[in-house]
Design an enzyme around this catalytic site. Structure first.
Site, short mmCIF file in Angstrom:
data_model
loop_
_atom_site.label_atom_id
_atom_site.label_comp_id
_atom_site.label_asym_id
_atom_site.label_seq_id
_atom_site.Cartn_x
_atom_site.Cartn_y
_atom_site.Cartn_z
CG ASP A 154 5.11 2.91 7.13
OD1 ASP A 154 4.15 3.32 6.45
OD2 ASP A 154 5.01 1.97 7.94
CG HIS A 155 4.71 0.19 3.78
ND1 HIS A 155 4.94 -1.14 4.06
CD2 HIS A 155 4.18 0.75 4.89
CE1 HIS A 155 4.55 -1.38 5.30
NE2 HIS A 155 4.09 -0.25 5.83
CG ASP A 203 1.46 -1.77 6.98
OD1 ASP A 203 2.50 -2.46 7.09
OD2 ASP A 203 1.38 -0.59 7.33
CG HIS A 225 5.73 -2.72 9.66
ND1 HIS A 225 6.13 -1.56 10.27
CD2 HIS A 225 4.75 -2.34 8.79
CE1 HIS A 225 5.44 -0.55 9.80
NE2 HIS A 225 4.59 -0.99 8.88
CG HIS A 279 -3.40 -1.16 6.62
ND1 HIS A 279 -3.08 -1.29 7.95
CD2 HIS A 279 -2.58 -0.19 6.13
CE1 HIS A 279 -2.10 -0.43 8.24
NE2 HIS A 279 -1.78 0.25 7.16
CG HIS A 300 -0.26 0.08 2.54
ND1 HIS A 300 0.80 -0.72 2.91
CD2 HIS A 300 -0.48 0.91 3.59
CE1 HIS A 300 1.19 -0.38 4.12
NE2 HIS A 300 0.44 0.60 4.56
CG HIS A 327 -0.23 4.04 5.11
ND1 HIS A 327 -0.85 3.09 5.87
CD2 HIS A 327 -1.17 4.97 4.79
CE1 HIS A 327 -2.13 3.43 6.04
NE2 HIS A 327 -2.35 4.57 5.39
ZN LIG Z 1 3.40 0.34 7.74
ZN LIG Z 2 0.10 1.19 6.60
#
Ligand SMILES: [Zn+2]
Ligand SMILES: [Zn+2]
Length: 324
Positions: free
Chosen positions: A61-62, A235, A297, A163, A57, A59
Site C-alpha cells: 500500500d506504500h 506504519d 492512513h 512496524h 517501507h 508493504h
Molecule cells: Zn500501510
Molecule cells: Zn505497513
C-alpha cells in the site's frame, strides 16, 4: 510557511505525501511513499520535478503507485534519481527496475541511486538505464541516518520506527533564515553592499574595502527566523518509552503527518498489526507539540462516519488536527 505539504490519495485508501520546500530562490520536491492512485494525481511536470522519493517501507500500500512515477520518468537524465528506504531498498528497487523489458531504450540514459537506511549507516547502489538496470553498482555514501541529505536551504533526517519490520520516518528541517536589521545598519553607519548577502557564513566581511570580523556584525545585524519543519511518520507502533523517544526527536516540529490506522477501542488489533491508535497518536502529538497535526492512513475496515469519529477522538486531546 515555506514547507508546503500535499497529501495524495484519499481517506481509507493508499496515501503519499508531496513535500515542497521553497527558499524563494529554489524549489525542492520530495515524495514520501507512493501508494496506489497517488502519483497519478500529479501532472507530468509536477512528478518530473520530484528530487527524492522516500519510502517508509515496502508493504504494497506504500509502493503500488511507484510504477506510475517510474513509467513517467525512468529515463530522466536532468538529475540523479534518488530513492530512500529501509534496509533492502536497493535490492527491492533492483527487482522493480528489472521487472520490465528494456529493448527499446536506444541511447537514453538515466541513473538511479537506491539508499538503504540502516541503524547507523546508509548503503547505496546505483542502477543504470543504459545497462537495462542489470547491475547493482556499490556506491560510496556520506549519508547517515541523522543526516540523509541536504538540499538548498533544508536537510532530511531519518527516524527508525517499529512496524514488526523496519519502517522509516522522515524529518525535513529548513535552515534558519536571517534578515538584516536595517535600523541597526544605519545606526552603525555601515554601507549596505554585497557583504550583507554572505554575512551569515563569512569569517571576514569586506565593507568598502575594509575587512571586518563577521561574527560581531552577525550578532549586531542579523535577525534569526527559525526555519519550518515537518515529520512524516507512518506504519509504526509507539507506546511508552518508544513514544517518548519519537516525541523527543520531533519535538516542536511545524507539521506532523502521522498515520491514524485504528480507533482507540481497537488497541489489541493495533498491537497485532504494529500500527497506531487515535489514543497513541493524540499522546504523541501532545508530547511532541507540533504546530499542526495531519492524519493519514485510516484503516479501510471503518466507515466514513467512524473515520470522522477517529479525527474527533484525536481532536479531543490535540485541537489543531486535520485529516485527509
Ligand atoms: Zn500501510
Ligand atoms: Zn505497513
Amino acid at each position: 510557511m515555506a514547507i508546503e505539504i500535499r497529501i495524495l490519495g484519499t481517506r481509507g485508501a493508499d496515501n503519499a505525501v508531496l513535500v515542497t520546500i521553497n527558499t524563494g530562490q529554489h524549489i525542492s520536491r520530495l515524495l514520501m511513499d507512493c501508494g496506489e492512485n497517488t502519483v497519478s494525481e500529479l501532472t507530468l511536470s509536477e512528478s518530473g520535478q520530484i528530487d527524492h522519493v522516500l519510502f517508509s517501507h515496502f508493504h504494497m500500500d506504500h509502493v503500488a503507485g511507484f510504477d506510475v512515477f517510474f513509467r513517467r520518468h525512468y529515463d530522466r537524465a536532468d538529475r540523479l534519481n534518488h530513492i530512500w528506504g529501509p534496509p533492502g531498498t536497493g535490492e527491492i528497487m533492483g527487482h522493480r527496475f528489472r521487472g520490465f523489458v528494456w529493448n527499446l531504450i536506444g541511447d537514453r540514459r538515466s541513473t538511479w541511486l537506491s539508499h538503504d537506511i540502516g541503524k547507523e549507516h546508509v548503503t547505496t547502489v546505483r542502477h543504470e538505464l543504459a545497462e537495462a538496470f542489470a547491475q547493482a553498482h556499490a556506491e560510496e555514501s556520506n549519508a547517515a541516518p541523522g543526516l540523509l541529505f541536504q538540499g538548498p536551504g533544508y536537510h532530511v533526517e531519518a527516524l527508525a520506527l517499529s512496524h514488526g519490520i523496519a519502517s522509516i520516518g522522515y524529518v525535513v528541517r529548513e535552515a534558519d533564515r536571517f534578515n538584516v536589521d536595517t535600523g541597526k545598519l544605519k545606526e552603525l553607519g555601515l554601507k549596505p553592499g554585497p557583504w550583507l548577502k554572505t554575512l551569515a557564513t563569512d569569517d571576514t566581511s569586506l565593507i568598502d574595502g575594509i575587512p571586518y570580523q563577521a561574527e560581531p556584525l552577525r550578532q549586531a545585524l542579523l535577525i534569526r527566523n527559525p526555519g519550518d519543519s515537518m515529520a512524516f511518520l507512518t506504519d509504526f507502533i509507539a507506546e511508552g518509552d518508544e513514544l517518548n523517544r519519537i516525541a523527543e526527536r520531533i519535538h516542536g516540529v511545524g507539521t506532523l503527518v502521522c498515520e491514524c490506522q485504528y480507533r482507540a477501542a481497537d488497541a489489541e488489533l493495533a498491537r497485532r498489526n504494529f500500527h497506531m491508535t487515535t489514543t497513541w497518536v493524540a499522546q504523541l502529538a501532545e508530547q511532541a507539540s507540533p504546530q499542526r497535526l495531519l492524519l493519514t492512513h485510516f484503516s479501510e475496515r471503518y466507515t466514513p462516519e467512524e473515520w470522522d469519529d477517529m479525527v474527533a477522538e484525536v481532536r479531543a486531546r490535540f485541537p489543531n488536527v486535520q485529516a485527509v
